[in-house]
Every structure is written in structure tokens, then in C-alpha cells.
Scaffold this active site. Structure first.
Site, PDB file in Angstrom:
ATOM      1  N   LEU A  85       0.813  -1.221   0.000  1.00  0.00           N
ATOM      2  CA  LEU A  85       0.000   0.000   0.000  1.00  0.00           C
ATOM      3  C   LEU A  85       0.838   1.258   0.000  1.00  0.00           C
ATOM      4  O   LEU A  85       0.436   2.292  -0.505  1.00  0.00           O
ATOM      5  CB  LEU A  85      -0.908   0.025   1.237  1.00  0.00           C
ATOM      6  CG  LEU A  85      -2.026  -1.010   1.303  1.00  0.00           C
ATOM      7  CD1 LEU A  85      -2.707  -0.960   2.666  1.00  0.00           C
ATOM      8  CD2 LEU A  85      -3.034  -0.781   0.191  1.00  0.00           C
ATOM      9  N   GLY A  86       2.006   1.200   0.606  1.00  0.00           N
ATOM     10  CA  GLY A  86       2.840   2.399   0.682  1.00  0.00           C
ATOM     11  C   GLY A  86       3.873   2.213   1.773  1.00  0.00           C
ATOM     12  O   GLY A  86       3.899   1.187   2.453  1.00  0.00           O
ATOM     13  N   GLU A  87       4.718   3.211   1.917  1.00  0.00           N
ATOM     14  CA  GLU A  87       5.757   3.115   2.944  1.00  0.00           C
ATOM     15  C   GLU A  87       6.062   4.485   3.513  1.00  0.00           C
ATOM     16  O   GLU A  87       6.216   5.456   2.775  1.00  0.00           O
ATOM     17  CB  GLU A  87       7.032   2.508   2.343  1.00  0.00           C
ATOM     18  CG  GLU A  87       8.137   2.364   3.369  1.00  0.00           C
ATOM     19  CD  GLU A  87       9.214   1.385   2.948  1.00  0.00           C
ATOM     20  OE1 GLU A  87       9.171   0.929   1.783  1.00  0.00           O
ATOM     21  OE2 GLU A  87      10.092   1.102   3.776  1.00  0.00           O
ATOM     22  N   GLY A  89       7.987   6.424   7.294  1.00  0.00           N
ATOM     23  CA  GLY A  89       9.206   6.345   8.071  1.00  0.00           C
ATOM     24  C   GLY A  89       9.295   5.081   8.901  1.00  0.00           C
ATOM     25  O   GLY A  89      10.371   4.655   9.304  1.00  0.00           O
ATOM     26  N   PRO A  92       7.127  -0.568   5.567  1.00  0.00           N
ATOM     27  CA  PRO A  92       6.097  -0.794   4.542  1.00  0.00           C
ATOM     28  C   PRO A  92       4.743  -1.180   5.127  1.00  0.00           C
ATOM     29  O   PRO A  92       4.662  -1.749   6.222  1.00  0.00           O
ATOM     30  CB  PRO A  92       6.677  -1.960   3.728  1.00  0.00           C
ATOM     31  CG  PRO A  92       7.603  -2.661   4.658  1.00  0.00           C
ATOM     32  CD  PRO A  92       8.151  -1.623   5.589  1.00  0.00           C
ATOM     33  N   ASP A 209       1.785  14.932  15.166  1.00  0.00           N
ATOM     34  CA  ASP A 209       2.241  14.620  13.808  1.00  0.00           C
ATOM     35  C   ASP A 209       1.087  14.753  12.824  1.00  0.00           C
ATOM     36  O   ASP A 209       0.905  13.925  11.941  1.00  0.00           O
ATOM     37  CB  ASP A 209       2.821  13.199  13.779  1.00  0.00           C
ATOM     38  CG  ASP A 209       3.809  13.005  12.630  1.00  0.00           C
ATOM     39  OD1 ASP A 209       4.266  14.017  12.063  1.00  0.00           O
ATOM     40  OD2 ASP A 209       4.110  11.851  12.297  1.00  0.00           O
TER      41      ASP A 209
HETATM   42  N1  LIG Z   1      -5.029   1.613   7.641  1.00  0.00           N
HETATM   43  C1  LIG Z   1      -4.610   1.848   6.392  1.00  0.00           C
HETATM   44  N2  LIG Z   1      -5.399   1.562   5.332  1.00  0.00           N
HETATM   45  C2  LIG Z   1      -4.997   1.806   4.075  1.00  0.00           C
HETATM   46  N3  LIG Z   1      -3.800   2.346   3.756  1.00  0.00           N
HETATM   47  C3  LIG Z   1      -2.965   2.657   4.767  1.00  0.00           C
HETATM   48  C4  LIG Z   1      -3.304   2.412   6.121  1.00  0.00           C
HETATM   49  N4  LIG Z   1      -2.271   2.817   6.910  1.00  0.00           N
HETATM   50  C5  LIG Z   1      -1.333   3.290   6.066  1.00  0.00           C
HETATM   51  N5  LIG Z   1      -1.735   3.193   4.780  1.00  0.00           N
HETATM   52  C6  LIG Z   1      -0.981   3.609   3.589  1.00  0.00           C
HETATM   53  O1  LIG Z   1       0.366   3.247   3.767  1.00  0.00           O
HETATM   54  C7  LIG Z   1       1.233   4.308   3.419  1.00  0.00           C
HETATM   55  C8  LIG Z   1       2.308   4.470   4.448  1.00  0.00           C
HETATM   56  O2  LIG Z   1       1.740   4.934   5.661  1.00  0.00           O
HETATM   57  P1  LIG Z   1       2.633   5.366   6.888  1.00  0.00           P
HETATM   58  O3  LIG Z   1       1.732   5.892   7.929  1.00  0.00           O
HETATM   59  O4  LIG Z   1       3.525   4.242   7.261  1.00  0.00           O
HETATM   60  O5  LIG Z   1       3.584   6.472   6.303  1.00  0.00           O
HETATM   61  P2  LIG Z   1       3.353   8.007   5.992  1.00  0.00           P
HETATM   62  O6  LIG Z   1       2.194   8.524   6.780  1.00  0.00           O
HETATM   63  O7  LIG Z   1       3.299   8.167   4.520  1.00  0.00           O
HETATM   64  O8  LIG Z   1       4.663   8.658   6.524  1.00  0.00           O
HETATM   65  P3  LIG Z   1       5.071   8.920   8.049  1.00  0.00           P
HETATM   66  O9  LIG Z   1       5.971   7.799   8.410  1.00  0.00           O
HETATM   67  O10 LIG Z   1       5.760  10.207   8.008  1.00  0.00           O
HETATM   68  O11 LIG Z   1       3.842   8.918   8.868  1.00  0.00           O
HETATM   69  C9  LIG Z   1       0.391   5.523   3.223  1.00  0.00           C
HETATM   70  O12 LIG Z   1       0.506   5.907   1.871  1.00  0.00           O
HETATM   71  C10 LIG Z   1      -1.031   5.124   3.483  1.00  0.00           C
HETATM   72  O13 LIG Z   1      -1.813   5.492   2.391  1.00  0.00           O
END
Ligand SMILES: Nc1ncnc2c1ncn2[C@@H]1O[C@H](COP(=O)(O)OP(=O)(O)OP(=O)(O)O)[C@@H](O)[C@H]1O
Ligand SMILES: [Mg+2]
Length: 447
Positions: A85-87, A89, A92, A209
Site C-alpha cells: 500500500l505504501g511506505e 518512516g 512498509p 504529527d
Molecule cells: N489503515 C490503512 N489503510 C490503508 N492504507 C494505509 C493504512 N495505513 C497506512 N496506509 C498507507 O500506507 C502508506 C504508508 O503509511 P505510513 O503511515 O507508514 O507512512 P506516511 O504517513 O506516509 O509517513 P510517516 O511515516 O511520516 O507517517 C500511506 O501511503 C497510506 O496510504
């Protein structure tokens, strides 16, 4: 045994009165534990070197499920790239599916599984903070933590799956569909309710945050806050602030917090103002691809918010004029107040909720149909040209930039997985089609 005695006593004596209330209906300012005398266990009650068994006992009653790594491998198909879905800090995030046989009482559902990339103690502390806060806080505008895995060096988090991903992806990703005005206001209101809930809880929480990537969106664009790794218990007693190491994300943190490390609820309000400005302008809080004058969104846009003839010039061009003028001016005034340099001059989150509530309903919008065209390198000749317009933006300036997400205290988050940047040959779709399309093919899945 390194856990403070009080929390242990709480744990053993109050199993029936656990500090979690799942509100049947959303009640804005009722703290989650207002009917319970028991104190929420705070992060400082726990030792960061506690064992898995100790953690699960401390959080007994919080309805969190403890999963094994083997189980999470099964539900994510071994963290396959097709489920990526994404990554951020932390590490993944993969989509997974839980079936109703995994645990009694746990219904079949899609989930998002976040895997911590081991980077020593800081990562574990953020993981534990997230488990402790989200495990005990429940609200319609906070993402639901379903459970976790704490096995050897492995640390994972299992959340409810949010079909529309993050606000950052919706607003700034190349080829994403422009978010309509009323939806933007709905998102702002939902996120504001989440923050108001945290600030007004019996034991207030400062989120620290607040940013577009931490606002996740449900299929109907209900906004939910995620990522509590940097959250802090608010000041207690006569204290006016909490002192911290400055952590957060460039472009979102309040100026006084950056200068002094003093954290208050008003620092979250400032960050809320930044996100509101992003929703209004469609621009990222920090955009290094822009001219020096426009790199920092707040510096560039704040002075223009109060001048109504200038406001229309800074509003997101992707709205194509489809917004309520009254609503836009009120939202702009609100963003201006939230971004005040004097923390005391900023409104509280509950005031913000009151101001935003009617803005989701203003309908003094110009009449027009909205049709979205995702840019396509080789347009199909069969397409009826009158039905589609070219997307107003598809330039590289909307790409995500690694540096935008650097932690303020200097350490780089290893963000934005390369797959996040991969281009899609998106077909032309209307906005209606997009809304009703299969959400599992949404834009932040790898193609
Ligand atoms: N519960 C969820 N349902 C669907 N997608 C999610 C969920 N949690 C995270 N994601 C996806 O995963 C990706 C990474 O999320 P994550 O919170 O790890 O990092 P971030 O918010 O992009 O960066 P940071 O680490 O600065 O918070 C995001 O693009 C988000 O769209
Ligand atoms: Mg995040």
C-alpha cells in the site's frame, strides 16, 4: 519487572472497567473514559524494555488481538508486492484479509499491516507508543488498531483497512482524481473532530504529527487519524506545556514548538491550519520544486487568505471554480487564525469543529458538471472528445519528494518506496465512474 506498580494494579484490578468505550454514536467532546474511574495507561507507565507477555497483560481489555508473524504472513500473502500500500518512516504497509476463523469474535475484513523496519530503540518506542495510545483510544475519527505482533525482533501493527488511503495521496498524487469542495470540507471536519476528541479527553493527548499523510480516508471520505508514534500525554495540573525533543515533519510544525520544544494543544491547531491550507490550495506544505517565494506554503499563502480577491487566485485550480465562495472565505479565515504565530490567538479544536460544521453544507456553488480525465499517453480514438477535459495538472511538480518528509530533528525517514513513484497508464474515467469503481484498484496500490 519494570512496569510501574500503579499500572499493574490497574491491570489486575480493573479488568471489567477497561478504559475503552466504543461510542455507539459520535459524541464530540465526551472523553473516551469519562464514565470510567480508571486511568488510561500512559506510555510513561510502561517500560520500553517490557516483554510481550507483560504488554499483553497491561493492555488486557483493550480489545487488541495479538498476532503471530506466521499469521500476518498468511493474511498478507507473505507481504507480497501486489498487496503493497505504501511506505512511510516506520516501514512498509501491506493490505491483508482476515477471515472469520482467525480469532473468535474477529470478523472477516480487509486490514492494513504495518511492518516496522528495525532501526533500534526509537522504532520500538514509536511502535509501543502507537499500541498504547491507539489500543486504548476509540473514536469514529481515529483509525482502529485491531492488533499487533511482538515476536523476537518483529514489530507489526494491524489496522482497519482504509479504502481511499491517505489524504496526501488523494490530494497530491499524480493521476489522482481532484477531490470536490464539499468532500474537502468533510475531510477537514472529520480530522478536526479526531483532534478535538484527543485534546478534550479526560487525559488529553497531543497528537504532534498532524499532516496529510496521517489522515486516512474511508470509502465515504470519513477522515481518521493514524500514526500515534509521536503522540504525547498533554500537560497535567498547572503545567502549560510538555517539553519534548522536537520531532515532527517539516512544513507542519508550529513555529514556537520548533523554537522551544514546548508542546501544547495549540501546536496541533497550527498543523491543522497547514492541512486546511493544503486542502484549500491543493499545494503541499513544502514544495521544493516551486520558486523560493512559494516553496513554503504557509509563508506564501497566509498573507493572501484575508484578501478576498486574492483568495480565488490561490484556491486549488483543480477545483475548477466549483466551490462555495462563502464557505471558501470562512475556511480561509479559519486557516489564517490557526496559523497565527501566537499560540494563544489560535482557536481550540472544538471551536474549529463548530466553524467547519456548517461549511460542509454551503451550496452557493457555480453550476457545472465535473468530469475528470486522467492523463493518458495514447488517447483512445473511440473516446467522445466533448465528454472529457484534459486534467489541469499532471506536471512533475506534483510528485512526492523524499526531502519533504524529513524528520525535524535531522534524521531522514526512509520514505516513499520507489514503487510509490511508478507511473500508471491510467485510463480515462469520469469522476462518477471512479467513485463507483472497485476500490481495491485505488491509486496507491502498485500496478
Ligand atoms: N489503515 C490503512 N489503510 C490503508 N492504507 C494505509 C493504512 N495505513 C497506512 N496506509 C498507507 O500506507 C502508506 C504508508 O503509511 P505510513 O503511515 O507508514 O507512512 P506516511 O504517513 O506516509 O509517513 P510517516 O511515516 O511520516 O507517517 C500511506 O501511503 C497510506 O496510504
Ligand atoms: Mg503516516
Amino acid at each position: 519487572m519494570t512496569i510501574k506498580k500503579s499500572s499493574w494494579l490497574n491491570c489486575f484490578m480493573n479488568h471489567e472497567s477497561v478504559p475503552v468505550i466504543k461510542p455507539k454514536q459520535e459524541k464530540r467532546f465526551e472523553p473516551y473514559n469519562s464514565q470510567k474511574s480508571v486511568k488510561r495507561i500512559s506510555y510513561t507507565d510502561l517500560s520500553s524494555s517490557m516483554l510481550p507477555e507483560e504488554l499483553s497483560i497491561s493492555l488486557a481489555g483493550s480489545n487488541l488481538y495479538v498476532f503471530t508473524l506466521a499469521e500476518l504472513k498468511v493474511i498478507t500473502q507473505s507481504f507480497s508486492s501486489s498487496n503493497f500500500l505504501g511506505e512511510g518512516g516506520f516501514g512498509p504497509v501491506h493490505k491483508g484479509f482476515i477471515d472469520d476463523k482467525l480469532r473468535p469474535g474477529l470478523k472477516a475484513q480487509p486490514v492494513a499491516v504495518k511492518l516496522l523496519n528495525i532501526d533500534g530503540g526509537q522504532g520500538h518506542r514509536e511502535w509501543l507508543t502507537e499500541v498504547v495510545f491507539l489500543g486504548q483510544l476509540r473514536h469514529p475519527h481515529l483509525v482502529k488498531l485491531i492488533g499487533y505482533c511482538f515476536e523476537d525482533e518483529h514489530r507489526l501493527l494491524v489496522y482497519e483497512y482504509m479504502p481511499r488511503g491517505s489524504l496526501e495521496n488523494q490530494l497530491f498524487r499524480r493521476f489522482s482524481v481532484s477531490v470536490p469542495w464539499s468532500t474537502r470540507m468533510k475531510i477537514a471536519l472529520g480530522a478536526a473532530k479526531g483532534l478535538a476528541f484527543l485534546h478534550e479527553a479526560k487525559q488529553p493527548v497531543i497528537y504532534r504529527d498532524f499532516k496529510a499523510s496521517n489522515i486516512l480516508l474511508d470509502s465515504d471520505y470519513t477522515a481518521k487519524l493514524s500514526d500515534f508514534g509521536l503522540a504525547k500525554d498533554g500537560p497535567e495540573g498547572d503545567d502549560t506545556h510538555v517539553s519534548t525533543r522536537v520531532m515532527g515533519t517539516h512544513g507542519y510544525a508550529a513555529p514556537e514548538y520548533l523554537m522551544t520544544g514546548h508542546l501544547t494543544a495549540a501546536s496541533d491547531v497550527y498543523s491543522f491550519g497547514v492541512v486546511l491550507l493544503e486542502l484549500l490550495t491543493g499545494r503541499k506544505s513544502m514544495d521544493k520544486t516551486r520558486s523560493n517565494r512559494e516553496k513554503n506554503l504557509v509563508e506564501w499563502a497566509r498573507p493572501l487568505l484575508k484578501v478576498s480577491r486574492k483568495l480565488s487566485k490561490i484556491l486549488d485550480p483543480r477545483l475548477e471554480g466549483q466551490y462555495s465562495e462563502t464557505g471558501a472565505q470562512k475556511a480561509a479565515d479559519l486557516a489564517y487564525e490557526c496559523l497565527s504565530h501566537r499560540p494563544k490567538a489560535r482557536p481550540t479544536m472544538s471551536m474549529i469543529v463548530d466553524i467547519l460544521t456548517p461549511l460542509t453544507e454551503f451550496n452557493d456553488m457555480p453550476v457545472g458538471t465535473f468530469v475528470y480525465t486522467a492523463p493518458s499517453p495514447s488517447p483512445s480514438p473511440s473516446r467522445a472528445p466533448t465528454e472529457y477535459k484534459k486534467s489541469p495538472i499532471s506536471s512533475p511538480k506534483n510528485e512526492m519528494h523524499k526531502d519533504d518528509k524529513k524528520s525535524i530533528n535531522g534524521h531522514h525517514h526512509h520514505h516513499q518506496h520507489d514503487r510509490k513513484h511508478r507511473r500508471t497508464k491510467s485510463p480515462v474515467i469520469s469522476y462518477e465512474t471512479y467513485l463507483h469503481s472497485n476500490l481495491s484498484t485505488r491509486t496507491n496500490s502498485p500496478e
